[in-house]
Enzyme design. Structure first.
Site, PDB file in Angstrom:
ATOM      1  N   GLY A  37     -27.953  12.990 -39.715  1.00 42.23           N
ATOM      2  CA  GLY A  37     -27.348  11.825 -40.352  1.00 42.23           C
ATOM      3  C   GLY A  37     -27.938  11.350 -41.660  1.00 42.23           C
ATOM      4  O   GLY A  37     -27.323  10.540 -42.363  1.00 42.23           O
ATOM      5  N   ARG A  41     -27.124  18.043 -43.444  1.00 41.80           N
ATOM      6  CA  ARG A  41     -26.889  17.759 -44.858  1.00 41.80           C
ATOM      7  C   ARG A  41     -28.184  17.602 -45.655  1.00 41.80           C
ATOM      8  O   ARG A  41     -28.303  18.089 -46.763  1.00 41.80           O
ATOM      9  CB  ARG A  41     -26.082  16.458 -44.961  1.00 41.80           C
ATOM     10  N   TYR A  90     -12.336  13.488 -47.728  1.00 41.32           N
ATOM     11  CA  TYR A  90     -13.071  12.215 -47.604  1.00 41.32           C
ATOM     12  C   TYR A  90     -13.117  11.433 -48.905  1.00 41.32           C
ATOM     13  O   TYR A  90     -13.930  10.527 -49.037  1.00 41.32           O
ATOM     14  CB  TYR A  90     -14.527  12.458 -47.173  1.00 41.32           C
ATOM     15  N   CYS A 128      -1.245  24.283 -54.344  1.00 37.08           N
ATOM     16  CA  CYS A 128      -0.030  23.512 -54.627  1.00 37.08           C
ATOM     17  C   CYS A 128       0.022  22.193 -53.878  1.00 37.08           C
ATOM     18  O   CYS A 128       0.834  22.009 -52.975  1.00 37.08           O
ATOM     19  CB  CYS A 128       1.176  24.368 -54.315  1.00 37.08           C
TER      20      CYS A 128
END
Ligand code: LLP
Length: 416
Positions: free
Chosen positions: A241, A279, A319, A345
């Site tokens: 987190g 992350r 996001y 597209c």
């Protein structure tokens, strides 16, 4: 940001010692480029700041599951947090130690549970009593007695994007605290499962240390309370987190500060700390390198149509995520407001909107920053676009760690 391992030198953006132009020439674009040094130093940052407490870092494979990245982290002693049989397969293929694997996720299939049991992974992080039922049945049939953590839903607001917040009661994740308490009280009746830990993960891209403090407090209190009656919990896994900075002016949350806070809280408790960072290990360590196909002025703005698209990096479309766009060649020209868009597209196919960039034209290279986490792993073949290549840089050398997909790859397994 700023990106230490992606410096400008001689007017050109580099990854460590390699100019990104050299990678584009050798591998073509779009291509993900990762810095081995950055990945390693983030992992070591966790290890260093937690050195005084017993702990285990389980890198969250979903953030970047490239075999080369997993192998690098495994060689550093990292464990792994997986959420599918496919992720376990990758960890094993990369030489990871199954004993250091924890298996999270709300929807593990019987087949995945069996596969994980066969490979004797470290622990199952279970999220419902039905899942416990199935795990118990599969484990019994295999004469296995796996370690289990109940993943608790602490009902805490992570203050992050709603799609990646997971710690509120209304979310599908985890088991409510009162239910977890009653399950632990009956732990004996769940044999051969061994309830050895508690886990939680309240969301991703969290900057607020107070949120972590709150989770931490609640989990320590719960584990202590449960051990008073049942006395079995040794490990508390707090999930991942920790946020990284995506904007030029935004620093990443500090691994050191977070680690110290955790060490202080855990010292002397007797509990072992588990963490599942994703992350914060790989986010800043990668860029998506893309080339301008066309420059297209349209009224007051200019579109730079590039060869990377939402199928390569979904975060901006999904996001509304911000990624900095860095011109590979530094150019002092007057800045122009641009939308950096891909060939797919859909108007939602953009990598960045309204960015001031020095004049760019056909053939110029751009780097989409902070793309090491949840970049390639969320790529798809939408619009029948082959997925990008991946390159790992270390010092003055680079290796292609995943070749670009071919058109043949696009139809593999299909029949007319
Ligand atoms: N542990 C569990 C159980 C998780 O579900 C996650 C992430 C992590 C650890 C790692 O969290 P991190 O340290 O990376 O924040 N695709 C989204 C992020 C989804 C995160 C899902 N779970 C994005 O691009 O922002």
């Amino acid at each position: 940001m700023p990106l230490q391992e992606f410096p400008y030198a001689q007017g050109q953006l580099h990854c460590e010692g390699i100019p990104l132009t050299a990678i584009a020439e050798a591998v073509d674009t779009p291509v993900y480029v990762y810095s081995a040094t950055a990945i390693r130093s983030n992992l070591r940052g966790y290890a260093r700041s937690l050195a005084t407490v017993p702990h285990e870092i389980r890198y969250s494979v979903k953030a970047n599951s490239s075999l080369a990245v997993l192998a690098l982290l495994g060689a550093e002693g990292s464990g792994f947090d997986i959420v599918s049989g496919g992720e376990l397969f990758r960890v094993l293929r990369a030489g990871g130690d199954p004993a250091k694997v924890v298996f999270s996720g709300v929807g593990k299939t019987r087949d995945e549970l069996r596969y994980a049991l066969e490979n004797e992974i470290g622990a199952f992080h279970c999220e419902s009593s039905q899942e416990l039922d199935v795990l118990r049945a599969v484990a019994s049939s295999m004469n296995a007695s796996p370690a289990v953590a109940l993943r608790v839903n602490p009902d805490i607001d992570a203050k992050t994007h709603p799609y990646i917040a997971t710690g509120l009661r209304e979310h599908k994740f985890g088991i409510a605290v009162d239910e977890a308490e009653s399950l632990y009280r009956d732990a004996g009746s769940w044999a051969p499962l061994r309830f050895t830990s508690l886990s939680c993960h309240i969301g991703s891209q969290i900057f607020d240390m107070q949120v972590f403090q709150e989770v931490l407090g609640q989990m320590l209190e719960l584990a202590t309370k449960l051990n008073r009656s049942a006395g079995r919990i040794c490990t508390i896994d707090l999930g991942g987190g920790l946020a990284v900075g995506y904007r030029a002016e935004e620093s990443s949350a500090s691994i050191k500060t977070y680690g110290r806070m955790l060490s202080e809280a855990f010292r002397g408790t007797g509990f072992r700390l588990g963490l599942e960072p994703g992350r914060s290990i790989v986010g800043q360590a990668g860029v998506l390198l893309t080339r301008v196909l066309y420059r297209k002025p349209a009224g007051r703005k200019t579109f730079l149509v590039v060869d990377g698209a939402m199928n390569d990096l979904l975060r901006p479309a999904l996001y509304a995520a911000h990624h900095e766009i860095l011109p590979v060649r530094q150019d002092g020209g007057p800045q122009v407001a641009c939308d950096i868009v891909g060939p797919v597209c859909e108007s939602g196919d953009f990598l960045a909107t309204n960015r001031a960039l020095p004049p760019c034209d056909r053939g110029d290279l751009l780097a989409v920053a902070t793309a090491g986490a949840y970049g390639f792993v969320q790529a798809s073949n939408y619009n029948s676009r082959p997925r990008a290549a991946e390159v790992l840089v270390e010092g003055d050398t680079f290796r292609i760690v995943r070749v670009r997909e071919t058109r043949e790859d696009l139809v593999r397994g299909e029949t007319v």
